[in-house]
Write a protein that holds these residues in place. Sequence first.
Motif, short mmCIF file in Angstrom:
data_model
loop_
_atom_site.label_atom_id
_atom_site.label_comp_id
_atom_site.label_asym_id
_atom_site.label_seq_id
_atom_site.Cartn_x
_atom_site.Cartn_y
_atom_site.Cartn_z
N ARG A 4 4.75 6.36 -4.78
CA ARG A 4 5.87 6.57 -3.92
C ARG A 4 6.07 5.95 -2.63
O ARG A 4 6.79 6.07 -1.81
N LEU A 5 4.73 5.34 -2.20
CA LEU A 5 4.68 4.72 -1.13
C LEU A 5 4.51 3.13 -1.18
O LEU A 5 3.98 2.41 0.01
N THR A 6 5.14 2.63 -2.06
CA THR A 6 5.31 1.14 -2.09
C THR A 6 6.09 0.22 -1.49
O THR A 6 5.89 -0.79 -1.56
N PRO A 21 2.34 1.86 6.56
CA PRO A 21 1.58 2.53 7.52
C PRO A 21 0.84 3.83 6.73
O PRO A 21 -0.35 4.11 6.82
N GLU A 22 1.93 4.50 6.15
CA GLU A 22 1.42 5.92 5.41
C GLU A 22 0.62 5.36 4.18
O GLU A 22 -0.51 6.29 4.00
N LEU A 23 0.91 4.37 3.64
CA LEU A 23 -0.15 4.05 2.44
C LEU A 23 -1.44 3.68 2.85
O LEU A 23 -2.50 4.35 2.31
N ALA A 82 -0.81 1.49 -8.63
CA ALA A 82 0.56 1.87 -8.22
C ALA A 82 1.33 1.08 -7.51
O ALA A 82 2.59 0.81 -7.30
N LEU A 83 0.74 -0.19 -6.94
CA LEU A 83 1.49 -1.29 -6.52
C LEU A 83 1.99 -2.19 -7.71
O LEU A 83 2.59 -3.31 -7.42
#
Length: 534
Positions: free
Chosen positions: A301-303, A309-311, A384-385
């Motif tokens: 969910r952080l892609t 930055p969060e990833l 994930a990416l």
Amino acid sequence: MARSLRRIALIVGAATALSKVAGLLRQQVIAAAFGVGAAYDAYNYAYVLPGFLLILLGGINGPFHSAMVSVLARRPRHEGAHVLASINTLVGAGLIIVTLLLLVAADPLIDLVGPGLDPERHALAVLQLRWMAPMALFAGLIGLGFGALNAADVFWLPSVSPLLSSVAVIGGIGLLWWQLGSAITLPAAGVIGGVVLAASTTVGAILQWLIQLPALAKEGLNRLQLVWDWRDPGVREVLQVMGPATLSSGMLQINVFVSLFFASGMPAAAAGLGYANLLVQTPLGLLSNVLLVPLLPVYARLTAPEDRPELVTRIRQGLMLSNATMLPLGALMVALAVPIVALIYQRGAFDRSAADLVGQLLMAYGIGMPAYLGRDVLVRVFYALGDGNTPFRWSLAGIALNAVFCWAFTGGPTPGWGLQLPMLNAGAAGLVLATVAVNLITCAGLLLALSRRLGGLPLRLWAADSGKLLLAALVGGGACWWLSLEVAWPAGLGGLLLQNILCAALAVGLYGLLASLAGVPEAGQLLRMVRRRA
């Protein structure tokens, strides 16, 4: 989100702990019944192909599981049901063919995996492989179903389900013991024991599939019908991630084939590797599930670019928590290898010489503990990416490196085979050291590739913090080693238990003190959590 991740980690950790305890009990029962004899030695060669598929396709954090979570976590529930039914149909058709291939070609396949096996072990391994061939089909269905459940935020059942496999094997050996008694350890009982091992393993896989069906139905994800729809966008996305991811993870498992190939000329080496690997996989699997199962949906969910930055923060969290747990665990395995093995396995047919063999292998495994879990964290970030190709390329290179290292460290599967380097010949332990070297190289390569992909990572800071944790682990492990050797411990099971508990307590206490002083945030977070739970 942090509270949610902690809750998920607690659920997954408790469920996985139950499964791992059951797995350890299963291995103790196998050790007491068969030791490092022909039945279990042959089983390791027979299991390598169906077990490879069960771990690869059906395992938590495997490619099928990861692909389903990565895609379904972003889609509505009704779309997920259609995607799961379509993927089940496509994968099931392919795995039926694989099952038939294992049945028909069992003999040449065992020749391929274990060229140095004697006739008795070869014939027994062929028979066991045919009994375990159906696991190929159920492995894929297990992984897909549990991936869909994790995407629907159902975590308990997938993590606890391997317990059923252990219960099936323990039950099978229990029935065999009831029928044969002490004669179970005799050579004449080898064929019967080998068949019971194989058949009960297959029953366990079937139970793992059956237990997920009610949960899938409850979540509206279970459609017991054939759906041939490979053009659906969700299905195509799963296949795009699943294909390279399966090849990548498959390449990692092929290293097991390579190790067994070189071990086939060493009596009892395959059995020893199986026992030592279980002692590694028990804590590794527990910590892997606790870390990776909650983090994988977060990575997925952080892609977006704005979430970069969060990833990066979450990637550091995964890697540093991996180091904070694996470094002291590896130090303990090196320092207490033989006492750990003797405490857990040394009874029945498993004697002191078997404990010494497995202890040497466990010591070699302990050296590479951090790389095992660190590699898994990095691979899941690539998944994930939407990039399964990079892990695949590194895994492919790892196979070649593993073959070279195994060749250099052992000299070949049979005397006089190929290159001979006696100064490097470390026997069965050399096979483990080869795997450790490959994992370290692969982990470093993936980290550099990910840094390029994300436009740079603070690798020097991460390396400095990891070095502090490594130093703390070395001090704790050294103290543990000294105490284990210098004290005259009482004989028997009670003495072994006391030795392991006191030496481990010293090592963990020193590590915890030094890690807390090192100023690594994730180590402090982990220690605070442990203190709260204690």
